[in-house]
Each structure stands twice: as structure tokens, then as C-alpha cells.
Design a protein around this motif. Structure first.
Motif, PDB file in Angstrom:
ATOM      1  N   ARG A 163     -18.048 -18.007 -44.241  1.00  0.00           N
ATOM      2  CA  ARG A 163     -16.840 -18.839 -44.306  1.00  0.00           C
ATOM      3  C   ARG A 163     -15.581 -17.983 -44.430  1.00  0.00           C
ATOM      4  N   ALA A 164     -15.677 -16.879 -45.163  1.00  0.00           N
ATOM      5  CA  ALA A 164     -14.541 -15.966 -45.266  1.00  0.00           C
ATOM      6  C   ALA A 164     -14.257 -15.322 -43.907  1.00  0.00           C
ATOM      7  N   ASP A 165     -15.328 -14.966 -43.193  1.00  0.00           N
ATOM      8  CA  ASP A 165     -15.153 -14.381 -41.862  1.00  0.00           C
ATOM      9  C   ASP A 165     -14.498 -15.377 -40.906  1.00  0.00           C
ATOM     10  N   LEU A 166     -14.880 -16.632 -41.019  1.00  0.00           N
ATOM     11  CA  LEU A 166     -14.307 -17.641 -40.120  1.00  0.00           C
ATOM     12  C   LEU A 166     -12.844 -17.912 -40.448  1.00  0.00           C
ATOM     13  N   GLU A 167     -12.481 -17.795 -41.697  1.00  0.00           N
ATOM     14  CA  GLU A 167     -11.066 -17.911 -42.043  1.00  0.00           C
ATOM     15  C   GLU A 167     -10.277 -16.769 -41.396  1.00  0.00           C
ATOM     16  N   ASP A 168     -10.866 -15.574 -41.383  1.00  0.00           N
ATOM     17  CA  ASP A 168     -10.227 -14.447 -40.689  1.00  0.00           C
ATOM     18  C   ASP A 168     -10.126 -14.713 -39.191  1.00  0.00           C
ATOM     19  N   VAL A 169     -11.161 -15.344 -38.626  1.00  0.00           N
ATOM     20  CA  VAL A 169     -11.136 -15.686 -37.212  1.00  0.00           C
ATOM     21  C   VAL A 169      -9.976 -16.637 -36.923  1.00  0.00           C
ATOM     22  N   ALA A 170      -9.818 -17.637 -37.775  1.00  0.00           N
ATOM     23  CA  ALA A 170      -8.726 -18.601 -37.594  1.00  0.00           C
ATOM     24  C   ALA A 170      -7.378 -17.901 -37.610  1.00  0.00           C
ATOM     25  N   LEU A 210     -21.083 -22.473 -38.437  1.00  0.00           N
ATOM     26  CA  LEU A 210     -20.359 -22.089 -37.222  1.00  0.00           C
ATOM     27  C   LEU A 210     -19.977 -23.316 -36.399  1.00  0.00           C
ATOM     28  N   ALA A 211     -20.839 -24.318 -36.384  1.00  0.00           N
ATOM     29  CA  ALA A 211     -20.508 -25.556 -35.677  1.00  0.00           C
ATOM     30  C   ALA A 211     -19.348 -26.277 -36.357  1.00  0.00           C
ATOM     31  N   LEU A 212     -19.335 -26.278 -37.680  1.00  0.00           N
ATOM     32  CA  LEU A 212     -18.214 -26.878 -38.414  1.00  0.00           C
ATOM     33  C   LEU A 212     -16.920 -26.123 -38.119  1.00  0.00           C
ATOM     34  N   GLY A 213     -17.027 -24.796 -38.025  1.00  0.00           N
ATOM     35  CA  GLY A 213     -15.853 -24.006 -37.660  1.00  0.00           C
ATOM     36  C   GLY A 213     -15.338 -24.355 -36.276  1.00  0.00           C
ATOM     37  N   TRP A 222     -12.130 -23.554 -27.347  1.00  0.00           N
ATOM     38  CA  TRP A 222     -12.694 -22.624 -26.372  1.00  0.00           C
ATOM     39  C   TRP A 222     -12.425 -21.173 -26.742  1.00  0.00           C
ATOM     40  N   GLU A 223     -11.305 -20.902 -27.392  1.00  0.00           N
ATOM     41  CA  GLU A 223     -11.047 -19.542 -27.868  1.00  0.00           C
ATOM     42  C   GLU A 223     -12.065 -19.160 -28.951  1.00  0.00           C
ATOM     43  N   TYR A 224     -12.310 -20.086 -29.866  1.00  0.00           N
ATOM     44  CA  TYR A 224     -13.309 -19.881 -30.919  1.00  0.00           C
ATOM     45  C   TYR A 224     -14.695 -19.715 -30.292  1.00  0.00           C
ATOM     46  N   HIS A 225     -15.026 -20.588 -29.391  1.00  0.00           N
ATOM     47  CA  HIS A 225     -16.300 -20.582 -28.660  1.00  0.00           C
ATOM     48  C   HIS A 225     -16.550 -19.212 -28.021  1.00  0.00           C
ATOM     49  N   ASP A 226     -15.572 -18.689 -27.291  1.00  0.00           N
ATOM     50  CA  ASP A 226     -15.738 -17.397 -26.622  1.00  0.00           C
ATOM     51  C   ASP A 226     -15.904 -16.267 -27.626  1.00  0.00           C
ATOM     52  N   LEU A 227     -15.104 -16.306 -28.689  1.00  0.00           N
ATOM     53  CA  LEU A 227     -15.145 -15.235 -29.669  1.00  0.00           C
ATOM     54  C   LEU A 227     -16.503 -15.160 -30.359  1.00  0.00           C
ATOM     55  N   VAL A 228     -17.022 -16.310 -30.788  1.00  0.00           N
ATOM     56  CA  VAL A 228     -18.294 -16.306 -31.507  1.00  0.00           C
ATOM     57  C   VAL A 228     -19.455 -15.960 -30.578  1.00  0.00           C
ATOM     58  N   TYR A 229     -19.487 -16.537 -29.384  1.00  0.00           N
ATOM     59  CA  TYR A 229     -20.601 -16.270 -28.483  1.00  0.00           C
ATOM     60  C   TYR A 229     -20.591 -14.839 -27.952  1.00  0.00           C
ATOM     61  N   ASN A 230     -19.446 -14.208 -27.946  1.00  0.00           N
ATOM     62  CA  ASN A 230     -19.377 -12.820 -27.480  1.00  0.00           C
ATOM     63  C   ASN A 230     -19.768 -11.813 -28.545  1.00  0.00           C
ATOM     64  N   SER A 231     -19.803 -12.244 -29.812  1.00  0.00           N
ATOM     65  CA  SER A 231     -20.191 -11.306 -30.875  1.00  0.00           C
ATOM     66  C   SER A 231     -20.901 -12.045 -32.010  1.00  0.00           C
ATOM     67  N   PRO A 232     -22.014 -12.724 -31.716  1.00  0.00           N
ATOM     68  CA  PRO A 232     -22.702 -13.508 -32.753  1.00  0.00           C
ATOM     69  C   PRO A 232     -23.206 -12.649 -33.905  1.00  0.00           C
ATOM     70  N   GLU A 233     -23.446 -11.363 -33.643  1.00  0.00           N
ATOM     71  CA  GLU A 233     -23.930 -10.481 -34.706  1.00  0.00           C
ATOM     72  C   GLU A 233     -22.909 -10.299 -35.817  1.00  0.00           C
ATOM     73  N   PHE A 281     -30.157 -17.174 -26.442  1.00  0.00           N
ATOM     74  CA  PHE A 281     -30.187 -17.660 -25.068  1.00  0.00           C
ATOM     75  C   PHE A 281     -28.918 -18.434 -24.726  1.00  0.00           C
ATOM     76  N   CYS A 282     -28.367 -19.129 -25.722  1.00  0.00           N
ATOM     77  CA  CYS A 282     -27.085 -19.810 -25.516  1.00  0.00           C
ATOM     78  C   CYS A 282     -25.994 -18.784 -25.237  1.00  0.00           C
ATOM     79  N   GLY A 283     -25.965 -17.716 -26.037  1.00  0.00           N
ATOM     80  CA  GLY A 283     -24.978 -16.666 -25.822  1.00  0.00           C
ATOM     81  C   GLY A 283     -25.130 -16.029 -24.461  1.00  0.00           C
ATOM     82  N   GLU A 284     -26.363 -15.816 -24.044  1.00  0.00           N
ATOM     83  CA  GLU A 284     -26.634 -15.243 -22.724  1.00  0.00           C
ATOM     84  C   GLU A 284     -26.063 -16.140 -21.632  1.00  0.00           C
ATOM     85  N   TRP A 285     -26.248 -17.456 -21.785  1.00  0.00           N
ATOM     86  CA  TRP A 285     -25.738 -18.400 -20.789  1.00  0.00           C
ATOM     87  C   TRP A 285     -24.214 -18.430 -20.792  1.00  0.00           C
TER      88      TRP A 285
END
Length: 242
Positions: free
Chosen positions: A165-172, A130-133, A144-155, A91-95
Motif C-alpha cells: 500500500r505504501a508502494d502504491l501511494e508512491d505510484v500515485a 493491486l485491483a483496488l489500486g 491505463w497509466e497505472y495498468h501499464d506501470l504495474v504490468y510492466n514491473s509486477p516484481e 501470463f496476464c503480464g505477458e499478454w
């Protein structure tokens, strides 16, 4: 064969079936209304709790810190919306995808609204990671860039904690951040304490699920439609002008 009223049994059964069908349709209609509007508020009106204590305390939660990387909008905007959210809450992602952009374009861009984000990871270990990330990304000005990326593809951010954690390092790296610093910050005590502070703050307000919003202290609970938020923001603007 007629019943005691003289009507054929077949006719009686047809009438009874029609009555049952009408009752079922009525139940389904009411249930659909409840699912679309779980707060019980009428459409287009702010969905608010009745807790005056929550409202009064909420007015004091706006931090209005200059340069806050987890806030968008003017620091002296007349309305501040504090958002409590979990990255894995659907629901957060939907919002975030469906309502936040309109509020940004309509109110934040005109200096009328400031949005301040709070982490409320109540859905488990991955939510907390994810919150720590998010905190680590904020340290490098990319919240906000991180925020948009995660909420647009939480799966894309599920599985074991090690894998996440490895995935989040790739995100960074994909966001152009210093990945080594990102990992240090994500695993550091400052990020942990900041997430915990947000979580405790939300709990102190009586929040137990997400998304939850405080608009100049007035609570709006759940992924309500855009018009609920515009009504609440407009009311807050009117009160601020008064």
C-alpha cells in the motif's frame, strides 16, 4: 553372445535403446505442443470453450459506458473485448506487454475494437490490493497509466500488504495523482464493491483463471498468441458486418 534370434546381444541392446530414444522424443514433442497450446486448438484459430451458455451470456457483458475509465476504444465499436485479469498473473503480464499493444494499434485506433477491463484478483491478498489500486487510479482518470506501470514491473509489487500500500501511494504520486485521495479511494467501499462485482461476474461466466477474454461473447482463454486474437476479432467483425 547371440540372443534367440541369432543377433548379438550388443546389437539388440542398441536397437532397443534407439527405439526408447524415439519414443522419448515423440513424447517430448507432443508435450511441447501441449504446453504451447494448452487449449488443444490448432495454431492461429481462436481458442474457445464449447459452452454456448457462456457465449450467449458473454454477449451481454459489454457495458459500453460513455467515459468508462477502464475501457479504451469507441463506445459503439462493432467488437468489444472484455478482459478478466490479475495483476500478479505472469501470463496476464505477458499478454499486456506482448499482445495488447498490437490490438490497440491495429483495431482500437481504427474504431473497430473496444477493450473493457475487469479485475479478477484470484491470486491472493496482494492481487486484490493491486485491483483496488486500479479502481482508485481510475477515479482520477489514470487507470491505463497505472495498468501499464504495474504490468510492466509486477516484481516491484510484492511483500507485505502494508508495504504494498505504501508502494502504491508512491505510484500515485509518480503518476501525478492526488495521493491522499488515491489512498481514500483504494480503502473505500466503492472500490471494494467494484472489484467484487467484476470477480463475481467472471465467476458467473465459469472463469477460474486468468487471463480470460470474451470477444463479442466468444471466449478466448489464456495468453494465446497475437494471431489467435486477430482471428477472433476478424471473425467478430465479419459477423457484425453480416
Amino acid at each position: 553372445m547371440p540372443d534367440r534370434s541369432g543377433r548379438p546381444i550388443a546389437q539388440v541392446l542398441m536397437l532397443a535403446g534407439a527405439a526408447c530414444a524415439m519414443l522419448l522424443l515423440a513424447f517430448l514433442f507432443v508435450r511441447a505442443e501441449q504446453l504451447q497450446n494448452p487449449s488443444g486448438e490448432s495454431a492461429g484459430e481462436p481458442a474457445r470453450t464449447v459452452s454456448e451458455d457462456m457465449r450467449d451470456a458473454g454477449e451481454e457483458l459489454a457495458r459500453r459506458q460513455e467515459g468508462d475509465p477502464r475501457a479504451m476504444g469507441e463506445v459503439d465499436a462493432p467488437v468489444v473485448m472484455v478482459v478478466y485479469s490479475d495483476y500478479l498473473c505472469p501470463f496476464c503480464g505477458e499478454w499486456v506487454r506482448g499482445v495488447q499493444p498490437d490490438l490497440v494499434d491495429t483495431y482500437v485506433a481504427d474504431g473497430l475494437l473496444r477493450i473493457e477491463w475487469r479485475e479478477f484478483p484470484y491470486l491472493g491478498d496482494n492481487s486484490r490490493t493491486l485491483a483496488l489500486g486500479a479502481m482508485a487510479a481510475a477515479e482520477q482518470g489514470a487507470f491505463w497509466e497505472y495498468h501499464d506501470l504495474v504490468y510492466n514491473s509486477p516484481e516491484d509489487f510484492t511483500g507485505s500488504d502494508t508495504r504494498l500500500r505504501a508502494d502504491l501511494e508512491d505510484v500515485a504520486e509518480g503518476l501525478g495523482l492526488d495521493a491522499a485521495r488515491f489512498v481514500r479511494d483504494m480503502e473505500g467501499t466503492a472500490a471494494e464493491e467494484a472489484v467484487e462485482a467484476d470477480f463475481v461476474e467472471g465467476q458467473g461466466m465459469g472463469i477460474s483463471g486468468t487471463p480470460a477474454f470474451l470477444i463479442n461473447g466468444d471466449p478466448v482463454l489464456g495468453a494465446q498468441p497475437l494471431e489467435v486474437f486477430t482471428a477472433s476479432v476478424d471473425l467478430a467483425l465479419s459477423d457484425a458486418e453480416g
